[in-house]
Design a protein around this motif. Structure first.
Motif, mmCIF file in Angstrom:
data_model
loop_
_atom_site.group_PDB
_atom_site.id
_atom_site.type_symbol
_atom_site.label_atom_id
_atom_site.label_comp_id
_atom_site.label_asym_id
_atom_site.label_seq_id
_atom_site.Cartn_x
_atom_site.Cartn_y
_atom_site.Cartn_z
ATOM 1 N N ARG A 194 -3.942 -14.278 -8.561
ATOM 2 C CA ARG A 194 -4.901 -15.207 -7.965
ATOM 3 C C ARG A 194 -6.328 -14.740 -8.186
ATOM 4 O O ARG A 194 -7.228 -15.535 -8.468
ATOM 5 C CB ARG A 194 -4.613 -15.341 -6.464
ATOM 6 N N ALA A 195 -6.554 -13.431 -8.042
ATOM 7 C CA ALA A 195 -7.897 -12.893 -8.250
ATOM 8 C C ALA A 195 -8.331 -13.089 -9.695
ATOM 9 O O ALA A 195 -9.464 -13.512 -9.974
ATOM 10 C CB ALA A 195 -7.948 -11.425 -7.870
ATOM 11 N N LYS A 196 -7.439 -12.796 -10.627
ATOM 12 C CA LYS A 196 -7.760 -12.949 -12.042
ATOM 13 C C LYS A 196 -8.032 -14.403 -12.397
ATOM 14 O O LYS A 196 -8.795 -14.695 -13.328
ATOM 15 C CB LYS A 196 -6.618 -12.401 -12.896
ATOM 16 N N ASN A 197 -7.422 -15.320 -11.652
ATOM 17 C CA ASN A 197 -7.627 -16.746 -11.903
ATOM 18 C C ASN A 197 -8.905 -17.281 -11.263
ATOM 19 O O ASN A 197 -9.201 -18.471 -11.370
ATOM 20 C CB ASN A 197 -6.428 -17.553 -11.387
ATOM 21 N N GLY A 198 -9.643 -16.405 -10.597
ATOM 22 C CA GLY A 198 -10.917 -16.801 -10.024
ATOM 23 C C GLY A 198 -10.877 -17.249 -8.586
ATOM 24 O O GLY A 198 -11.910 -17.646 -8.026
ATOM 25 N N GLU A 199 -9.695 -17.197 -7.949
ATOM 26 C CA GLU A 199 -9.624 -17.575 -6.542
ATOM 27 C C GLU A 199 -10.340 -16.532 -5.690
ATOM 28 O O GLU A 199 -10.378 -15.344 -6.029
ATOM 29 C CB GLU A 199 -8.163 -17.677 -6.086
ATOM 30 N N ASN A 200 -10.902 -16.966 -4.579
ATOM 31 C CA ASN A 200 -11.546 -16.034 -3.655
ATOM 32 C C ASN A 200 -10.485 -15.227 -2.928
ATOM 33 O O ASN A 200 -9.550 -15.783 -2.348
ATOM 34 C CB ASN A 200 -12.405 -16.781 -2.645
ATOM 35 N N ILE A 201 -10.637 -13.917 -2.970
ATOM 36 C CA ILE A 201 -9.710 -12.996 -2.323
ATOM 37 C C ILE A 201 -10.521 -12.106 -1.387
ATOM 38 O O ILE A 201 -11.546 -11.545 -1.784
ATOM 39 C CB ILE A 201 -8.984 -12.107 -3.360
ATOM 40 N N THR A 202 -10.066 -11.964 -0.150
ATOM 41 C CA THR A 202 -10.761 -11.104 0.809
ATOM 42 C C THR A 202 -9.895 -9.899 1.153
ATOM 43 O O THR A 202 -8.729 -10.045 1.531
ATOM 44 C CB THR A 202 -11.108 -11.852 2.095
ATOM 45 N N VAL A 203 -10.483 -8.726 0.998
ATOM 46 C CA VAL A 203 -9.860 -7.482 1.434
ATOM 47 C C VAL A 203 -10.454 -7.136 2.795
ATOM 48 O O VAL A 203 -11.669 -7.031 2.941
ATOM 49 C CB VAL A 203 -10.143 -6.335 0.446
ATOM 50 N N ALA A 204 -9.599 -6.970 3.800
ATOM 51 C CA ALA A 204 -10.057 -6.571 5.135
ATOM 52 C C ALA A 204 -9.596 -5.145 5.406
ATOM 53 O O ALA A 204 -8.459 -4.779 5.084
ATOM 54 C CB ALA A 204 -9.503 -7.506 6.201
ATOM 55 N N THR A 205 -10.481 -4.339 5.960
ATOM 56 C CA THR A 205 -10.134 -2.963 6.310
ATOM 57 C C THR A 205 -10.439 -2.753 7.790
ATOM 58 O O THR A 205 -11.481 -3.173 8.277
ATOM 59 C CB THR A 205 -10.924 -1.961 5.457
ATOM 60 N N ILE A 206 -9.521 -2.111 8.484
ATOM 61 C CA ILE A 206 -9.720 -1.863 9.909
ATOM 62 C C ILE A 206 -9.239 -0.457 10.236
ATOM 63 O O ILE A 206 -8.205 0.004 9.731
ATOM 64 C CB ILE A 206 -8.993 -2.924 10.770
ATOM 65 N N GLY A 207 -10.011 0.254 11.035
ATOM 66 C CA GLY A 207 -9.675 1.623 11.376
ATOM 67 C C GLY A 207 -10.797 2.289 12.139
ATOM 68 O O GLY A 207 -11.609 1.611 12.784
ATOM 69 N N GLY A 208 -10.867 3.616 12.043
ATOM 70 C CA GLY A 208 -11.851 4.384 12.784
ATOM 71 C C GLY A 208 -13.074 4.719 11.954
ATOM 72 O O GLY A 208 -13.479 3.967 11.062
ATOM 73 N N SER A 209 -13.660 5.881 12.228
ATOM 74 C CA SER A 209 -14.924 6.246 11.599
ATOM 75 C C SER A 209 -14.798 6.479 10.095
ATOM 76 O O SER A 209 -15.761 6.262 9.349
ATOM 77 C CB SER A 209 -15.494 7.500 12.264
ATOM 78 N N ILE A 210 -13.631 6.923 9.628
ATOM 79 C CA ILE A 210 -13.459 7.116 8.190
ATOM 80 C C ILE A 210 -13.527 5.774 7.476
ATOM 81 O O ILE A 210 -14.143 5.651 6.409
ATOM 82 C CB ILE A 210 -12.142 7.858 7.889
ATOM 83 N N THR A 211 -12.929 4.757 8.072
ATOM 84 C CA THR A 211 -13.036 3.406 7.509
ATOM 85 C C THR A 211 -14.458 2.886 7.621
ATOM 86 O O THR A 211 -14.957 2.206 6.711
ATOM 87 C CB THR A 211 -12.055 2.460 8.216
ATOM 88 N N GLU A 212 -15.119 3.212 8.705
ATOM 89 C CA GLU A 212 -16.505 2.790 8.874
ATOM 90 C C GLU A 212 -17.415 3.393 7.805
ATOM 91 O O GLU A 212 -18.454 2.826 7.464
ATOM 92 C CB GLU A 212 -16.998 3.189 10.264
ATOM 93 N N GLY A 213 -17.022 4.548 7.265
ATOM 94 C CA GLY A 213 -17.789 5.172 6.194
ATOM 95 C C GLY A 213 -18.411 6.500 6.550
ATOM 96 O O GLY A 213 -19.217 7.034 5.788
ATOM 97 N N ALA A 214 -18.052 7.069 7.708
ATOM 98 C CA ALA A 214 -18.637 8.333 8.136
ATOM 99 C C ALA A 214 -18.380 9.424 7.102
ATOM 100 O O ALA A 214 -17.284 9.543 6.553
ATOM 101 C CB ALA A 214 -18.062 8.762 9.486
ATOM 102 N N GLY A 215 -19.415 10.218 6.824
ATOM 103 C CA GLY A 215 -19.315 11.308 5.871
ATOM 104 C C GLY A 215 -19.800 10.948 4.483
ATOM 105 O O GLY A 215 -20.223 11.819 3.724
ATOM 106 N N ALA A 216 -19.746 9.673 4.133
ATOM 107 C CA ALA A 216 -20.238 9.236 2.830
ATOM 108 C C ALA A 216 -21.761 9.239 2.836
ATOM 109 O O ALA A 216 -22.389 9.002 3.870
ATOM 110 C CB ALA A 216 -19.720 7.839 2.497
ATOM 111 N N SER A 217 -22.355 9.507 1.682
ATOM 112 C CA SER A 217 -23.812 9.580 1.597
ATOM 113 C C SER A 217 -24.468 8.221 1.783
ATOM 114 O O SER A 217 -25.637 8.127 2.147
ATOM 115 C CB SER A 217 -24.236 10.171 0.249
ATOM 116 N N ASP A 218 -23.709 7.163 1.541
ATOM 117 C CA ASP A 218 -24.215 5.800 1.645
ATOM 118 C C ASP A 218 -23.023 4.902 1.950
ATOM 119 O O ASP A 218 -21.898 5.191 1.542
ATOM 120 C CB ASP A 218 -24.887 5.394 0.325
ATOM 121 N N TYR A 219 -23.267 3.796 2.664
ATOM 122 C CA TYR A 219 -22.159 2.906 3.011
ATOM 123 C C TYR A 219 -21.402 2.434 1.773
ATOM 124 O O TYR A 219 -20.176 2.309 1.794
ATOM 125 C CB TYR A 219 -22.660 1.700 3.801
ATOM 126 N N MET A 220 -22.100 2.189 0.693
ATOM 127 C CA MET A 220 -21.464 1.705 -0.530
ATOM 128 C C MET A 220 -20.548 2.758 -1.152
ATOM 129 O O MET A 220 -19.782 2.458 -2.063
ATOM 130 C CB MET A 220 -22.522 1.284 -1.551
#
Length: 205
Positions: free
Chosen positions: A1-27
């Motif tokens: 579906r993604a390769k065919n151009g359909e919109n695909i949403t990835v959702a992530t849920i969790g604690g501070s590691i999922t939030e991005g803690a420790g990374a130099s930048d959110y990206m």
């Protein structure tokens, strides 16, 4: 579906590691790095048809995560059906004091699987520098529902002090550095690639 151009949403849920803690930048957090990798491998055109909704909140267990599901994920999905297509659940280092004995964790997983669009669910098991993780306690949930499970202790953690020093991989006593986040994303992407190349299950046809 993604390769065919359909919109695909990835959702992530969790604690501070999922939030991005420790990374130099959110990206640089694992959630963003995973979606960037998905765009490169499976996206159409520039890959922007694969979107992300990150609902990581530091210091929270699955009980609170489940309470946030509607507000922090469903209300933020922009696809036509308003539902995420891939959901990654990361609570393996946050649920130690969770009062329901992981029943809330399982209820969350079951309810996500019961969404009308039948999303893919991936369980991500993080690990602290000490080796602490609740992976063994959460594994039965993944096995019961035949889910993809990504274990950082059984993968990257084994290479600490060999491929990477602990100072390179961990920012502090809990969180990975940008390098650690990137390795986490690579491990999930590897799991997706293995699933893509595996023979289709008759139940999925």
């Amino acid at each position: 579906r993604a390769k065919n151009g359909e919109n695909i949403t990835v959702a992530t849920i969790g604690g501070s590691i999922t939030e991005g803690a420790g990374a130099s930048d959110y990206m640089e957090c694992w959630a963003c790095r995973f979606v960037f990798g998905m765009r490169e491998r499976y996206g159409a055109g520039d890959g922007k048809n694969i979107k992300i909704v990150n609902a990581g909140v530091g210091g929270t267990a699955s009980t609170f995560g489940w309470m946030r599901w509607d507000r922090d994920i469903l209300q933020r999905v922009k696809d036509d059906d308003g539902l995420p297509d891939i959901v990654i659940v990361e609570y393996a280092v946050n649920d130690g004091q969770e009062p329901t004995g992981h029943k809330c964790y399982e209820s969350m997983v079951r309810s996500i699987l019961d969404q009308p669009n039948k999303p893919a669910v991936i369980l991500l098991f993080s690990v602290f520098p000490t080796g602490y993780t609740l992976e063994n306690e959460l594994l039965p949930v993944g096995k019961a529902y035949d889910l993809m499970m990504i274990s950082m202790k059984r993968s990257a953690f084994q290479y600490l002090d060999d491929k990477w020093t602990r100072q390179e991989y961990y920012f502090d006593q809990y969180h990975p550095t940008s390098l650690g986040h990137n390795v986490m994303a690579d491990c999930i992407l590897h799991g997706v690639e293995l699933a893509e190349s595996a023979p289709a299950d008759e139940a999925d046809l």
